[in-house]
Design an enzyme around this catalytic site. Structure first.
Site, short mmCIF file in Angstrom:
data_model
loop_
_atom_site.label_atom_id
_atom_site.label_comp_id
_atom_site.label_asym_id
_atom_site.label_seq_id
_atom_site.Cartn_x
_atom_site.Cartn_y
_atom_site.Cartn_z
N LYS A 95 0.86 -1.19 0.00
CA LYS A 95 0.00 0.00 0.00
C LYS A 95 0.89 1.23 0.00
CE LYS A 95 -4.53 0.96 0.35
NZ LYS A 95 -5.71 0.16 0.00
P1 NAD Z 1 -13.09 7.75 -2.37
O1 NAD Z 1 -12.07 8.77 -2.18
O2 NAD Z 1 -13.66 7.53 -3.73
O3 NAD Z 1 -14.31 8.01 -1.39
C1 NAD Z 1 -14.15 8.14 0.01
C2 NAD Z 1 -15.48 8.52 0.59
O4 NAD Z 1 -15.36 8.60 2.02
C3 NAD Z 1 -15.97 9.89 0.12
O5 NAD Z 1 -17.37 9.80 -0.11
C4 NAD Z 1 -15.68 10.78 1.32
O6 NAD Z 1 -16.55 11.89 1.41
C5 NAD Z 1 -15.95 9.81 2.46
N1 NAD Z 1 -15.35 10.27 3.72
C6 NAD Z 1 -14.09 10.72 3.93
N2 NAD Z 1 -13.96 11.08 5.22
C7 NAD Z 1 -15.13 10.82 5.83
C8 NAD Z 1 -15.62 10.98 7.14
N3 NAD Z 1 -14.85 11.45 8.12
N4 NAD Z 1 -16.91 10.60 7.42
C9 NAD Z 1 -17.70 10.10 6.44
N5 NAD Z 1 -17.30 9.95 5.17
C10 NAD Z 1 -16.03 10.30 4.88
O7 NAD Z 1 -12.47 6.38 -1.79
P2 NAD Z 1 -12.90 4.89 -2.12
O8 NAD Z 1 -11.98 4.40 -3.17
O9 NAD Z 1 -14.38 4.81 -2.30
O10 NAD Z 1 -12.46 4.17 -0.77
C11 NAD Z 1 -13.32 4.08 0.37
C12 NAD Z 1 -12.86 2.95 1.25
O11 NAD Z 1 -12.84 1.73 0.51
C13 NAD Z 1 -11.45 3.09 1.82
O12 NAD Z 1 -11.39 2.49 3.08
C14 NAD Z 1 -10.60 2.29 0.84
O13 NAD Z 1 -9.38 1.85 1.39
C15 NAD Z 1 -11.55 1.15 0.57
N6 NAD Z 1 -11.28 0.40 -0.66
C16 NAD Z 1 -11.22 1.03 -1.86
C17 NAD Z 1 -11.00 0.28 -3.01
C18 NAD Z 1 -11.00 0.88 -4.38
O14 NAD Z 1 -10.93 0.13 -5.36
N7 NAD Z 1 -11.12 2.18 -4.53
C19 NAD Z 1 -10.80 -1.11 -2.91
C20 NAD Z 1 -10.90 -1.71 -1.66
C21 NAD Z 1 -11.14 -0.95 -0.55
#
Ligand code: NAD
Length: 436
Positions: free
Chosen positions: A126
């Site tokens: 990561k």
């Molecule tokens: P993103 O940046 O597209 O979205 C993040 C979201 O979280 C946004 O809607 C943001 O407003 C919200 N957020 C941030 N801080 C917040 C808070 N304090 N309270 C409430 N909401 C809050 O990111 P993503 O890619 O959707 O990732 C989200 C989660 O999923 C993370 O934990 C990431 O590690 C995990 N994840 C992502 C992927 C991927 O393919 N993108 C894969 C596996 C896991």
């Protein structure tokens, strides 16, 4: 999988890591506690468990860039390769102001477990930069991304470690990373990152793959506990790449999205949002805040929404004990990485709330990243239907094995996922042997 031993085979007295002093509730401590919970189920492989508690390699880089106003700013960047026993490192890059080495270590470790849980030929890695990407101009973002890529270029590569998007990063950032790495190595290397735009060797279906995986595992879990998705009420925290896509898919299956929370606010509508309107609002304004198709409520109220399913899809450490006690749902689907603290896991188990853990629930993204990487090497691209069908099958098969393990040992799905994954990781570790 072996039956639990009361005192796991010791791997001898170990030094603690001197370079990390975890704060209470740090994601690294959460991860370590998850490893401790699975160790009694690892039998003779417990001898190697210490391997899981220390990253193989952690790189800290300085990322200086010239800002648009001529000043120079320095950002802290990281790339951690937690474990490479089963293949090259694989895991996203996060741009967020709270990124720390310790957080990246935990995220890299969960990637090791996740990749093994769905049996992808990868280790776990990561990366991240401590920055609020929204505070940078597009040009500044590009300069920062290129400098960061150049700095971590000594350990990434199509056969070494393959980054992908995570919170705060997207296909454009992957394109800059791919271009920078290619320029530095003198050849176009499309396989160095995944989650790229389609024209650069990206895969159909990648953007929504993590959300789709959350939906597929949620659909299977709901079927097993006799919860009908048609009419089920769903609360979603985080409306980005993962939460937004998952919400759309649940709505497509007849569920009602009754609460949505992100960094801009919390809105609820017991009758279910008009999803097309909500998605358009998020796209146009950057968040759910200000959406008029529901009522604005205080953030903490999100956790006792009347609903059957809750999907945390934002950041770590969201499910604390008080919040776990407030939940009214039957099913928690961890779209985010590390959203639940270990003590909150126990509360949910006591309260009969089924948790589908991150290390299987959100594995859809890395699974289609794997498809992208394979397609890049063969320069032969699959149809979206083919990708979605393969993804569905991998997720369903993986969950079935995990469910059987959980039933057999009467353990949580989280510990069962760790058990299946750690058996694979530590068997590889053992078969490779210790070098030298
Ligand atoms: P993103 O940046 O597209 O979205 C993040 C979201 O979280 C946004 O809607 C943001 O407003 C919200 N957020 C941030 N801080 C917040 C808070 N304090 N309270 C409430 N909401 C809050 O990111 P993503 O890619 O959707 O990732 C989200 C989660 O999923 C993370 O934990 C990431 O590690 C995990 N994840 C992502 C992927 C991927 O393919 N993108 C894969 C596996 C896991």
């Amino acid at each position: 999988m072996t039956t639990p031993t009361s005192s796991p085979t010791s791997s001898g007295p170990q030094q603690t890591l001197s370079y990390v002093t975890p704060a209470p509730h740090s994601p690294w401590l959460t991860y370590l506690s998850q490893v401790d919970r699975v160790t009694p189920f690892l039998g003779r492989l417990a001898r190697w468990a210490e391997t899981l508690k220390r990253p193989k390699r952690a790189l800290i880089v300085d990322v200086p860039i010239e800002m648009d106003d001529g000043s120079v700013r320095h950002f802290e960047g990281f790339r951690v390769q937690h474990n490479l026993s089963r293949g090259p490192g694989k895991g996203g890059v996060r741009y967020h102001p709270d990124v720390t080495l310790e957080e990246v270590m935990a995220l890299s470790a969960w990637m090791t477990v996740k990749n093994a849980a769905v049996n992808l030929p990868y280790g776990g890695a990561k990366g991240g930069i401590r920055v609020d990407p929204r505070s940078l101009s597009n040009k500044e973002l590009e300069r920062m991304t290129r400098r960061y890529t150049s700095e971590i270029g000594i350990i990434i590569g199509p056969h070494q470690d393959i980054p992908a998007p995570d919170v705060g990063t997207n296909g454009q950032i992957m394109a800059w990373m791919m271009d920078t790495y290619s320029m530095n190595t003198g050849a176009t290397a499309s396989g160095v990152v995944t989650g790229k735009p389609l024209h650069l060797g990206g895969s159909l279906g990648r953007v929504k793959a993590t959300g789709r995986g959350v939906f597929v595992t949620g659909r299977e879990a709901a079927r097993r506990i006799n919860l009908k998705l048609d009419g089920a009420r769903v609360a979603v925290q985080g409306f980005g790449n993962v939460g937004g896509a998952a919400a759309e898919m649940f709505a497509g299956a007849g569920a009602l999205i009754v609460a949505a929370q992100d960094h801009t606010g919390t809105v609820v509508n017991p009758k279910g949002f008009d999803m097309a309107d909500l998605m358009a609002h998020v796209r146009d304004t950057g968040g759910v805040g200000g959406f008029t198709g529901g009522d604005v409520v205080p953030g903490e109220d999100f956790w006792d929404t009347d609903c059957e399913i809750v999907i945390p899809a934002a950041l770590e450490g969201q499910l604390t004990v008080p919040r776990a006690n407030r939940l009214k749902a039957r099913l928690l689907l961890e779209g985010a990485n590390g959203p639940t603290l270990p003590e909150a896991d126990d509360v949910m188990a006591e309260r009969g709330i089924l948790v589908v853990p991150d290390v299987i629930c959100n594995a859809g993204g890395v699974t289609v990243s794997y498809f992208e990487w394979v397609q890049d090497f063969s320069s032969f691209f699959w149809s979206e239907d083919e990708i979605n069908l393969r993804l569905d099958k991998i997720m369903v098969d993986a969950l079935r094995k995990i469910w059987d393990t959980a039933d057999r040992h009467r353990i949580s799905l989280r510990t069962a996922t760790f058990a299946v994954a750690c058996e694979r990781i530590l068997t590889a570790r053992e078969e490779r042997g210790l070098y030298p």
